[in-house]
Write a protein that holds these residues in place. Structure first.
Motif, PDB file in Angstrom:
ATOM      1  N   ARG A  56      94.016 -24.413 109.289  1.00 15.05           N
ATOM      2  CA  ARG A  56      93.735 -25.773 109.728  1.00 15.05           C
ATOM      3  C   ARG A  56      92.925 -26.562 108.712  1.00 15.05           C
ATOM      4  O   ARG A  56      92.770 -27.767 108.840  1.00 15.05           O
ATOM      5  CB  ARG A  56      93.008 -25.754 111.075  1.00 15.05           C
ATOM      6  N   LEU A  57      92.351 -25.878 107.719  1.00 10.77           N
ATOM      7  CA  LEU A  57      91.573 -26.550 106.706  1.00 10.77           C
ATOM      8  C   LEU A  57      92.447 -26.827 105.480  1.00 10.77           C
ATOM      9  O   LEU A  57      93.407 -26.103 105.216  1.00 10.77           O
ATOM     10  CB  LEU A  57      90.368 -25.704 106.304  1.00 10.77           C
ATOM     11  N   LEU A  58      92.100 -27.890 104.773  1.00  9.99           N
ATOM     12  CA  LEU A  58      92.847 -28.238 103.577  1.00  9.99           C
ATOM     13  C   LEU A  58      92.799 -27.110 102.561  1.00  9.99           C
ATOM     14  O   LEU A  58      91.724 -26.613 102.212  1.00  9.99           O
ATOM     15  CB  LEU A  58      92.283 -29.527 102.975  1.00  9.99           C
TER      16      LEU A  58
END
Length: 410
Positions: A403-405
């Motif tokens: 979910r994180l870049l």
């Protein structure tokens, strides 16, 4: 003697006379000997002029076609091409010749197999015929080579008033196609014994090989030098730009060719040209870049079972080149798996099925997924097959969430 050899008109008159003698079946061996003795060096343009004159004077094209191989045998090695123009890499003539060299490699493979044909045991015949089938699959790729001559090259000759030789050569193309078709049908036979293999080679396979070799000689000693003398750079550039729609034969040129005397923009697409679809549009440059960037390989086979397009991204699973364009998809697969291709095509065309999926768990250490999908128009009309191939090795390892870049590498 020297008066004949050094006089073009007398040489052509004698050539015409001897060819007519051949047509009348008047002592062909004696005629051949006279040709070799008197016409040790026949310029290629004179061969073309004589053939054209014979047709113009009423000799049926069918007769010229019928005895074309006799002419070839008589003139083989006697035609002078020393004055023929040379071309740069990438020129259509260079491509035709390089395709012929690739074709000769498979012809040689066929001949090697022919030599083994009389030493087989019954239990070896099936595998032997399978090897021959693979070679003849590749030889049949010559059809694209012939089509480029018929639809791109011959029209320019006809505009220049040279109509006879193209018609004769087209007829020889069709004869060669029929011989190759007969070879394929014979190689599909399931009840061939070891004792019948030699007969199969002599009566069915060897005639196809002879036809292919004869055409290579006709092209390189007569047709292509004549075309170089007749066509302009603009003509050649138009042929060059339209060649990809027919595809290359057993060879994919890597060198781009642009004649110095032709304005490139007048015969090629503009990068800003739009392709309009129902849900949006692209420029040709954008669309090309999208297909190069997709992490999948896409191949399109049209409703006539011909390969019409393939993407060429940076993550290719299977190596492909432009020689497959225009090729029957059956000939792009090993003979042992053609029956599977046939079944997929038949089931898609009949409407019985729409999707067929395969996967290979260890392809050069990678997990590969392959999916074939029937393409149908809004009215249900069958338009062809799309093949999508993807290396999913890393995807199968994914767990949890991301979910994180996180920037990946391409």
């Amino acid at each position: 003697m020297s008066e004949v050899i050094n006089n073009s008109q007398k040489r052509k008159e004698l050539l015409k006379h001897l060819i007519l003698q051949l047509h009348n079946n008047e002592a062909p061996e004696i005629v051949r000997k006279r040709l070799v003795e008197l016409l040790r060096s026949v310029p290629y343009n004179e061969v073309v002029e004589v053939e054209q004159e014979l047709i113009s004077e009423g000799l049926p094209e069918e007769e010229v076609l019928r005895f074309c191989d006799i002419h070839t045998a008589v003139l083989d090695g006697s035609i002078d091409t020393s004055a023929a123009k040379t071309v740069q890499p990438g020129h259509p003539v260079d491509t035709f010749k390089r395709e012929n060299r690739a074709l000769e490699e498979y012809i040689q493979k066929a001949k090697v197999l022919f030599d083994k044909g009389n030493k087989l045991k019954d239990e070896e015949v099936k595998e032997y015929l399978l090897q021959l089938k693979g070679v003849f699959n590749n030889l049949s790729d010559v059809d694209k080579h012939y089509k480029r001559k018929e639809y791109l090259l011959f029209p320019f000759l006809e505009k220049a008033g040279i109509t006879g030789p193209p018609k004769v050569m087209w007829g020889k193309h069709d004869e060669t196609r029929e011989l190759l078709k007969a070879a394929h049908e014979a190689l599909l036979a399931k009840d061939v014994s070891a004792g019948e293999v030699t007969t199969l080679i002599l009566l069915v396979l060897l005639p196809a090989i002879d036809a292919l070799e004869g055409m290579i000689m006709k092209e390189e000693e007569i047709l292509l030098p004549m075309c170089l003398d007749t066509l302009t750079d603009k003509d050649w550039y138009q042929i060059y730009k339209e060649t990809p729609q027919f595809g290359f034969s057993l060879y994919d040129p890597q060198t781009e060719w642009t004649p110095e005397s032709v304005e490139v923009g007048e015969l090629t697409y503009k990068e800003g040209d739009a392709i309009h679809l129902s849900s949006g549009n692209f420029t040709t440059k954008e669309l090309e870049t999208i297909f190069k960037t997709l992490p999948i390989d896409v191949t399109f086979v049209d409703k006539d079972d011909k390969v019409k397009f393939f993407s060429h991204g940076t993550k290719k699973v299977f190596e492909r080149n432009r020689s497959i364009i225009g090729r029957d998809v059956r000939l792009c697969h090993p003979p042992g798996s053609v029956h599977i291709v046939e079944q997929i095509i038949n089931d898609f065309k009949s409407g019985k099925e729409n999707v067929a999926a395969f996967w290979i768990s260890s392809f050069m250490g990678r997990f590969v997924y392959i999916e074939y999908t029937a393409l149908r128009g809004n009215d249900g009309e069958y338009l062809g097959v799309m093949e999508v191939t993807q290396d999913i090795t890393d995807l199968r390892k994914l767990e949890g969430d991301q979910r994180l870049l996180s920037y990946g590498t391409k």
